[in-house]
Every structure is written in C-alpha cells, then in structure tokens.
Scaffold this active site. Structure first.
Site, PDB file in Angstrom:
ATOM      1  N   ARG A   1      33.534  18.470  18.969  1.00 10.18           N
ATOM      2  CA  ARG A   1      33.681  17.273  19.811  1.00 10.18           C
ATOM      3  C   ARG A   1      35.026  17.395  20.507  1.00 10.18           C
ATOM      4  O   ARG A   1      36.085  17.328  19.856  1.00 10.18           O
ATOM      5  CB  ARG A   1      33.601  15.995  18.975  1.00 10.18           C
ATOM      6  CG  ARG A   1      34.046  14.773  19.765  1.00 10.18           C
ATOM      7  CD  ARG A   1      33.710  13.469  19.109  1.00 10.18           C
ATOM      8  NE  ARG A   1      32.287  13.187  19.186  1.00 10.18           N
ATOM      9  CZ  ARG A   1      31.760  11.981  19.008  1.00 10.18           C
ATOM     10  NH1 ARG A   1      32.527  10.939  18.755  1.00 10.18           N
ATOM     11  NH2 ARG A   1      30.452  11.798  19.090  1.00 10.18           N
TER      12      ARG A   1
ATOM     13  N   HIS B   1      26.629  14.592  26.010  1.00 15.00           N
ATOM     14  CA  HIS B   1      26.423  14.279  24.591  1.00 15.00           C
ATOM     15  C   HIS B   1      24.966  14.617  24.239  1.00 15.00           C
ATOM     16  O   HIS B   1      24.156  13.726  23.957  1.00 15.00           O
ATOM     17  CB  HIS B   1      26.726  12.788  24.367  1.00 15.00           C
ATOM     18  CG  HIS B   1      26.936  12.406  22.932  1.00 15.00           C
ATOM     19  ND1 HIS B   1      26.966  13.309  21.897  1.00 15.00           N
ATOM     20  CD2 HIS B   1      27.116  11.173  22.349  1.00 15.00           C
ATOM     21  CE1 HIS B   1      27.157  12.666  20.748  1.00 15.00           C
ATOM     22  NE2 HIS B   1      27.252  11.375  21.009  1.00 15.00           N
TER      23      HIS B   1
ATOM     24  N   GLN C   1      23.098  13.388  20.951  1.00 12.55           N
ATOM     25  CA  GLN C   1      22.728  11.974  21.001  1.00 12.55           C
ATOM     26  C   GLN C   1      21.375  11.807  21.697  1.00 12.55           C
ATOM     27  O   GLN C   1      20.484  11.109  21.191  1.00 12.55           O
ATOM     28  CB  GLN C   1      23.804  11.179  21.751  1.00 12.55           C
ATOM     29  CG  GLN C   1      23.505   9.709  21.883  1.00 12.55           C
ATOM     30  CD  GLN C   1      23.652   8.972  20.559  1.00 12.55           C
ATOM     31  OE1 GLN C   1      24.679   9.076  19.917  1.00 12.55           O
ATOM     32  NE2 GLN C   1      22.629   8.232  20.153  1.00 12.55           N
TER      33      GLN C   1
ATOM     34  N   ASP D   1      25.880   1.620  26.830  1.00 14.68           N
ATOM     35  CA  ASP D   1      26.985   2.282  26.121  1.00 14.68           C
ATOM     36  C   ASP D   1      28.261   1.563  26.557  1.00 14.68           C
ATOM     37  O   ASP D   1      28.245   0.762  27.503  1.00 14.68           O
ATOM     38  CB  ASP D   1      27.003   3.781  26.514  1.00 14.68           C
ATOM     39  CG  ASP D   1      28.063   4.596  25.782  1.00 14.68           C
ATOM     40  OD1 ASP D   1      28.615   4.115  24.770  1.00 14.68           O
ATOM     41  OD2 ASP D   1      28.358   5.728  26.230  1.00 14.68           O
TER      42      ASP D   1
ATOM     43  N   CYS E   1      24.075   3.949  21.857  1.00 15.12           N
ATOM     44  CA  CYS E   1      24.478   5.079  21.010  1.00 15.12           C
ATOM     45  C   CYS E   1      25.492   4.669  19.947  1.00 15.12           C
ATOM     46  O   CYS E   1      25.671   5.388  18.968  1.00 15.12           O
ATOM     47  CB  CYS E   1      25.010   6.213  21.878  1.00 15.12           C
ATOM     48  SG  CYS E   1      26.338   5.715  22.971  1.00 15.12           S
TER      49      CYS E   1
ATOM     50  N   ARG F   1      20.283  10.549  13.982  1.00 10.49           N
ATOM     51  CA  ARG F   1      21.271  11.598  14.278  1.00 10.49           C
ATOM     52  C   ARG F   1      21.240  12.648  13.160  1.00 10.49           C
ATOM     53  O   ARG F   1      21.380  13.840  13.406  1.00 10.49           O
ATOM     54  CB  ARG F   1      22.686  11.003  14.394  1.00 10.49           C
ATOM     55  CG  ARG F   1      22.869   9.998  15.545  1.00 10.49           C
ATOM     56  CD  ARG F   1      22.770  10.673  16.904  1.00 10.49           C
ATOM     57  NE  ARG F   1      23.724  11.755  17.044  1.00 10.49           N
ATOM     58  CZ  ARG F   1      25.028  11.604  17.330  1.00 10.49           C
ATOM     59  NH1 ARG F   1      25.511  10.411  17.533  1.00 10.49           N
ATOM     60  NH2 ARG F   1      25.821  12.658  17.441  1.00 10.49           N
TER      61      ARG F   1
HETATM   62  N1   CP Z   1      27.084   7.824  18.913  1.00 11.87           N
HETATM   63  C1   CP Z   1      28.106   8.586  18.471  1.00 11.87           C
HETATM   64  O1   CP Z   1      28.259   9.761  18.827  1.00 11.87           O
HETATM   65  O2   CP Z   1      28.925   7.952  17.586  1.00 11.87           O
HETATM   66  P1   CP Z   1      30.349   8.470  17.085  1.00 11.87           P
HETATM   67  O3   CP Z   1      31.237   8.548  18.290  1.00 11.87           O
HETATM   68  O4   CP Z   1      30.801   7.472  16.075  1.00 11.87           O
HETATM   69  O5   CP Z   1      30.156   9.838  16.487  1.00 11.87           O
HETATM   70  N1  NVA Z   2      30.459   7.331  26.160  1.00 13.60           N
HETATM   71  C1  NVA Z   2      31.004   7.182  24.817  1.00 13.60           C
HETATM   72  C2  NVA Z   2      30.023   7.677  23.827  1.00 13.60           C
HETATM   73  C3  NVA Z   2      30.443   7.505  22.386  1.00 13.60           C
HETATM   74  C4  NVA Z   2      29.416   8.022  21.436  1.00 13.60           C
HETATM   75  C5  NVA Z   2      32.325   7.915  24.721  1.00 13.60           C
HETATM   76  O1  NVA Z   2      32.398   9.057  25.197  1.00 13.60           O
HETATM   77  O2  NVA Z   2      33.293   7.362  24.185  1.00 13.60           O
END
Ligand code: CP
Ligand code: NVA
Length: 306
Positions: A99, A126, A129, A218, A258, A286
């Site tokens: 990440r 992502h 997701q 989101d 998400c 997930r």
């Molecule tokens: N939806 C998601 O990726 O959650 P986190 O950012 O908590 O991993």
């Molecule tokens: N768009 C959000 C998604 C989190 C899972 C972010 O990148 O913070």
C-alpha cells in the site's frame, strides 16, 4: 513469467470467474494451505484497517507467514530504493503486498521483483477492493451484465478501479462528481475506448441514481489529500448518500462503501446502517477475495518458494 495483481485491466473475464470460484472454495474449505512454508512481505506506507487485517489473517489462514513493514521501518524511496527492496524481498519471500502513495513506486517494485506483487492501494487505484466488491455483488445475486453502478463522490482511486473493472465486466458505470473531481483521464479514456461498458461522468447525483442497482460512495478526502479537506467539504456538499437520494434509485438498490466512512459527510448514518447497506459484507469479503488472489498468484508463480 510471474504475474502481479496491480490493475484490474490485466485480468480476463475467465480469470475473474475463476477467482470468484476460488474465493468460494477457500471460504468453504479454510483448511487449504497453498502458502505453507512461504512468507509474504507487506508494506504499509498509508494507514489501513481492512486491508492490513484481511491480508495478514489471509496469509496465516493459507498457511504462510506475513511480514508486515511500515514506512517508518523501511523508508521505501527514502532510506532505500524500491528496486533494492524488491531484490531483497525476491530472495527471502514469495510475494509482496504493498500500500503506497505513488503508483510509480509500486511499478518499480513490480518491475524488479521476481515474485508476485499485489497492489493494496495507491493514489491511482485499489483493485483488491473492487474485485472483492464484485464478489460481494455476486453473493447478493446482483451481478449481471449491464448492472447500473452509480458512484456518488470523488473520482478517486476506488473509481479508477471501477473503470478498470468496466473494461473486464460489462456494466453501466456512472460517476456523479463535482466538476474538477473526475477520475484519472487515461483510465477513463481507456474504459470508454474498450466499448465493453457504458461509462458516464456527470455532475448531478439526483439524475444519476435513477434506476441504480448499486449506489457506491467513498470519503471526499482520500489519504494524502488532508490539506484539501476543507475545500473538499465545500465542493462535495451536495454529494451525500442519504435516504432521500437512495429513495430515487431502484427499490432493491444496494448501498456500498469501501470504508472507513464519515457519517454525516459522504453518507448518512441511517443509510450506512440501513437495510439496503451491504458494507460489512464488503468488508468481510476482503478476506475471502484476497485469499483467492494470493492462492492464484502463488500457483502461477510455480515453485518459487522461500
Ligand atoms: N477499504 C479499505 O481498503 O480499508 P482500509 O484503508 O482500512 O484498509
Ligand atoms: N479513497 C480512499 C480509499 C480508502 C480505502 C483513500 O484512498 O483514502
């Protein structure tokens, strides 16, 4: 050739179906241990709850050993080049889950690593997701060609992954976002050019949700955009998924997010906790979806053991 899981454009419709079936089978039979004796390196440069827990628990359930590393710990791109980290991981582990902020760093890792690399979210996309969300829609018997998915809010990494999925699975995808908050222009252009799905980017959420099978939202401010939070609150003020907006969609429309959510901003608490919300099935899936991704990648990588 090792395969990565970086963009949903890289999978075929047959592979999508195969991953769904694998997720079903791993959900039913938690004793399968395709990662037995293998280690998976996981880098988290940004905060995470669902992704971190689902990957760490998933690796353990598949018989492997997760090695979780923070940015403070390894300083990717600061203490050490991503390409050097990729070489080290390739010699000691069997897979990398990352990440990161910058998608280019993920690509650098993937280009050098001789083991599979999984995109656990970047500023650009992502994919885990959205693969998992498709699995959730299938679980709820919602997944059918032409499904109308309306995303209300920011054209962010999650939207980019929906557009990538729209190049694999035929859908009617609508983004309702304020002017200036659209998706990545190249991904949007490619999704339109693929001609598989109907893609719309509009400004009016009220018109957009008509006949929606799914309303998705989101956060308005993604990780890394915190300095813009106040400007974004103003820009997105009319983009709230509440019971009034939901009442304009199909009567059996489901609501997805998400997570993490900001109740009272992009979604009302009433809708998030309401009967049409499937957000906690999304969160649970997930785990099952990512176990399928990892099991498939390790099978494709053959005997690339630790
Ligand atoms: N939806 C998601 O990726 O959650 P986190 O950012 O908590 O991993
Ligand atoms: N768009 C959000 C998604 C989190 C899972 C972010 O990148 O913070």
């Amino acid at each position: 050739m090792k395969k990565d899981f970086i963009s949903l454009c890289d999978i075929t419709p047959d592979e999508l179906e195969e991953l769904f079936l694998l997720a079903d089978s791993l959900k039913k039979n938690p004793r399968r241990r395709p990662l037995e004796g293998k280690s998976v390196a996981m880098i988290f440069q940004k905060p995470s709850l669902r992704t971190r827990v689902s990957f760490e628990v998933g690796v353990a359930q598949l018989g492997g050993h997760p090695v979780v590393l923070s940015q403070e710990g390894i300083g990717i791109g600061v203490r050490e080049k991503a390409s050097d980290i990729a070489q080290l991981f390739s010699r000691m582990t069997s897979m990398v889950v990352a990440r990161l902020f910058d998608h280019a760093i993920l690509m650098e890792l993937a280009n050098i690593a001789t083991i599979p690399v999984v995109n656990a979210l970047t500023d650009l996309s992502h994919p885990c997701q959205i693969f998992s969300d498709m699995y959730t829609l299938r679980q709820h018997n919602k997944l059918q060609h032409g499904i109308k998915i309306v995303f209300v809010g920011d054209g962010n990494n999650v939207v980019n992954s929906w557009l990538e999925m729209a190049m694999v699975y035929p859908m009617h995808f609508v983004l309702a976002a304020p002017n200036g908050y659209g998706p990545d222009p190249t991904i949007l252009k490619n999704a339109r050019a693929s001609n598989l799905s109907q893609i719309e980017v509009v400004e009016d959420p009220v018109a957009a949700v008509k006949n929606a099978d799914v309303i998705y939202t989101d956060v308005w401010t993604s990780m890394g955009q915190e300095a813009e939070a106040e400007i974004r609150k103003k820009a997105f003020a009319g983009y709230v998924v509440d019971s009034t907006l939901l009442s304009l969609a199909k009567s059996d429309c489901v609501v997805m997010h998400c997570l993490p959510a900001h109740r009272g901003e992009e979604i009302s608490g009433e809708v998030l906790g309401g009967r049409q919300s499937i957000v906690f099935d999304q969160a649970e899936n997930r785990l099952h979806a990512q176990k399928a991704i990892m099991a498939k990648l390790i099978e494709q990588a053959g005997n690339n053991s630790d």
